[in-house]
Scaffold this motif. Sequence first.
Motif, PDB file in Angstrom:
ATOM      1  N   HIS A   7       0.820  -1.212   0.000  1.00 29.83           N
ATOM      2  CA  HIS A   7       0.000   0.000   0.000  1.00 29.83           C
ATOM      3  C   HIS A   7       0.851   1.257   0.000  1.00 29.83           C
ATOM      4  CE1 HIS A   7       0.367  -0.894   4.441  1.00 29.83           C
ATOM      5  NE2 HIS A   7       0.543   0.415   4.527  1.00 29.83           N
ATOM      6  N   HIS A  79       3.992   7.066   3.874  1.00 31.19           N
ATOM      7  CA  HIS A  79       4.930   5.953   3.688  1.00 31.19           C
ATOM      8  C   HIS A  79       4.485   5.024   2.565  1.00 31.19           C
ATOM      9  CE1 HIS A  79       2.127   4.093   6.759  1.00 31.19           C
ATOM     10  NE2 HIS A  79       2.310   3.013   6.029  1.00 31.19           N
ATOM     11  N   GLU A 130       7.635   1.001   5.127  1.00 36.06           N
ATOM     12  CA  GLU A 130       7.079  -0.041   5.985  1.00 36.06           C
ATOM     13  C   GLU A 130       7.319  -1.377   5.288  1.00 36.06           C
ATOM     14  OE1 GLU A 130       2.785   0.156   6.442  1.00 36.06           O
ATOM     15  OE2 GLU A 130       2.821  -1.224   8.147  1.00 36.06           O
TER      16      GLU A 130
HETATM   17 CO    CO Z   1       1.069   1.289   6.337  1.00 39.00          CO
END
Ligand code: CO
Length: 134
Positions: A7, A79, A130
Amino acid sequence: MLGRLNHVALAVPDLTTAVAAYRNTLGADVTEPQALPEHGVTVVFVNVGNTKIELLEPLGEGSPIAAFLAKNPSGGMHHLCYEVDDILAARDQLKAAGARVLGDGNPKTGAHGKPVLFLHPKDFFGTLIELEQS
Ligand code: CO
Protein backbone atom coordinates in the motif's frame (compact mmCIF):
# COMPACT_ATOMS: atom_id res chain seq x y z
CA MET A 1 14.11 -9.16 -0.49
CA LEU A 2 11.58 -6.59 -1.62
CA GLY A 3 8.25 -7.99 -2.76
CA ARG A 4 5.12 -6.32 -4.10
CA LEU A 5 3.82 -2.91 -3.10
CA ASN A 6 1.21 -3.58 -0.43
CA HIS A 7 0.00 0.00 0.00
CA VAL A 8 0.73 3.70 -0.24
CA ALA A 9 -0.17 5.54 2.99
CA LEU A 10 -1.51 9.07 3.14
CA ALA A 11 -1.78 10.99 6.42
CA VAL A 12 -5.01 12.98 6.61
CA PRO A 13 -6.14 15.52 9.19
CA ASP A 14 -9.73 14.20 9.28
CA LEU A 15 -10.54 10.61 8.36
CA THR A 16 -14.31 11.14 8.01
CA THR A 17 -13.77 13.88 5.41
CA ALA A 18 -11.13 11.83 3.60
CA VAL A 19 -13.31 8.70 3.48
CA ALA A 20 -16.22 10.75 2.11
CA ALA A 21 -13.98 12.21 -0.62
CA TYR A 22 -12.66 8.79 -1.66
CA ARG A 23 -16.03 7.04 -1.41
CA ASN A 24 -18.34 9.73 -2.81
CA THR A 25 -16.18 11.94 -5.02
CA LEU A 26 -13.76 9.32 -6.33
CA GLY A 27 -16.25 6.43 -6.18
CA ALA A 28 -13.76 4.15 -4.39
CA ASP A 29 -14.25 1.01 -2.30
CA VAL A 30 -13.18 2.02 1.25
CA THR A 31 -13.00 -0.26 4.32
CA GLU A 32 -14.45 0.65 7.73
CA PRO A 33 -12.15 2.58 10.13
CA GLN A 34 -9.86 0.45 12.29
CA ALA A 35 -8.24 1.89 15.43
CA LEU A 36 -4.62 0.77 15.95
CA PRO A 37 -3.70 2.17 19.39
CA GLU A 38 -0.29 0.45 19.32
CA HIS A 39 0.56 2.53 16.21
CA GLY A 40 -1.25 5.73 17.30
CA VAL A 41 -3.44 5.84 14.20
CA THR A 42 -6.90 5.04 12.89
CA VAL A 43 -6.79 3.59 9.37
CA VAL A 44 -8.98 2.72 6.42
CA PHE A 45 -7.91 1.09 3.17
CA VAL A 46 -9.01 2.16 -0.28
CA ASN A 47 -9.01 -0.84 -2.64
CA VAL A 48 -7.73 0.11 -6.07
CA GLY A 49 -7.15 -3.29 -7.65
CA ASN A 50 -3.38 -3.46 -8.08
CA THR A 51 -2.63 -2.07 -4.60
CA LYS A 52 -4.28 -0.26 -1.68
CA ILE A 53 -4.20 3.29 -0.37
CA GLU A 54 -4.04 3.54 3.43
CA LEU A 55 -5.56 6.69 4.92
CA LEU A 56 -4.15 7.47 8.39
CA GLU A 57 -5.57 9.77 11.05
CA PRO A 58 -3.79 10.42 14.39
CA LEU A 59 -5.12 8.45 17.40
CA GLY A 60 -4.33 9.47 20.98
CA GLU A 61 -1.47 11.45 22.48
CA GLY A 62 1.93 11.40 20.79
CA SER A 63 0.73 9.87 17.53
CA PRO A 64 3.70 9.18 15.23
CA ILE A 65 1.90 11.07 12.43
CA ALA A 66 1.14 14.21 14.49
CA ALA A 67 4.44 15.91 13.60
CA PHE A 68 3.98 15.03 9.93
CA LEU A 69 0.52 16.64 9.91
CA ALA A 70 1.86 19.70 11.75
CA LYS A 71 4.28 20.15 8.81
CA ASN A 72 1.69 19.10 6.19
CA PRO A 73 -1.64 20.38 7.55
CA SER A 74 -3.70 19.35 4.54
CA GLY A 75 -2.18 15.83 4.60
CA GLY A 76 0.26 14.08 2.29
CA MET A 77 2.10 10.89 1.40
CA HIS A 78 3.40 9.32 4.61
CA HIS A 79 4.93 5.95 3.69
CA LEU A 80 5.17 3.10 1.20
CA CYS A 81 4.62 -0.49 2.34
CA TYR A 82 6.42 -3.35 0.62
CA GLU A 83 5.90 -7.03 1.29
CA VAL A 84 8.79 -9.28 2.35
CA ASP A 85 8.79 -13.07 2.67
CA ASP A 86 10.64 -13.14 5.99
CA ILE A 87 10.54 -9.95 8.04
CA LEU A 88 13.20 -10.98 10.57
CA ALA A 89 15.63 -12.01 7.83
CA ALA A 90 14.90 -8.72 6.02
CA ARG A 91 15.50 -6.75 9.24
CA ASP A 92 18.81 -8.47 9.93
CA GLN A 93 19.99 -7.96 6.33
CA LEU A 94 19.00 -4.26 6.42
CA LYS A 95 20.66 -3.66 9.79
CA ALA A 96 23.83 -5.34 8.56
CA ALA A 97 23.77 -2.95 5.58
CA GLY A 98 23.54 0.04 7.97
CA ALA A 99 19.84 0.88 7.56
CA ARG A 100 18.04 2.11 10.66
CA VAL A 101 14.96 0.19 11.83
CA LEU A 102 12.60 2.40 13.83
CA GLY A 103 11.44 1.63 17.38
CA ASP A 104 13.02 -1.25 19.28
CA GLY A 105 13.69 -3.16 16.06
CA ASN A 106 11.07 -5.81 16.78
CA PRO A 107 8.09 -6.17 14.43
CA LYS A 108 4.68 -4.95 15.60
CA THR A 109 1.36 -6.27 14.36
CA GLY A 110 0.13 -4.07 11.51
CA ALA A 111 -3.29 -3.24 10.11
CA HIS A 112 -3.54 -6.58 8.29
CA GLY A 113 -2.69 -8.63 11.41
CA LYS A 114 0.81 -9.34 10.07
CA PRO A 115 4.22 -8.28 11.46
CA VAL A 116 5.49 -4.89 10.25
CA LEU A 117 8.64 -2.78 10.64
CA PHE A 118 9.48 0.78 9.61
CA LEU A 119 12.79 1.98 8.12
CA HIS A 120 14.22 5.45 8.68
CA PRO A 121 13.26 7.82 5.83
CA LYS A 122 16.73 9.41 5.80
CA ASP A 123 18.20 6.06 4.74
CA PHE A 124 15.80 5.81 1.77
CA PHE A 125 15.81 9.22 0.10
CA GLY A 126 13.21 10.91 2.26
CA THR A 127 10.56 8.20 2.14
CA LEU A 128 9.46 6.24 5.20
CA ILE A 129 9.29 2.54 4.30
CA GLU A 130 7.08 -0.04 5.98
CA LEU A 131 7.85 -3.72 5.52
CA GLU A 132 5.04 -6.24 5.99
CA GLN A 133 5.48 -9.98 6.23
CA SER A 134 3.64 -11.44 3.22
CO1 CO B 1 1.07 1.29 6.34
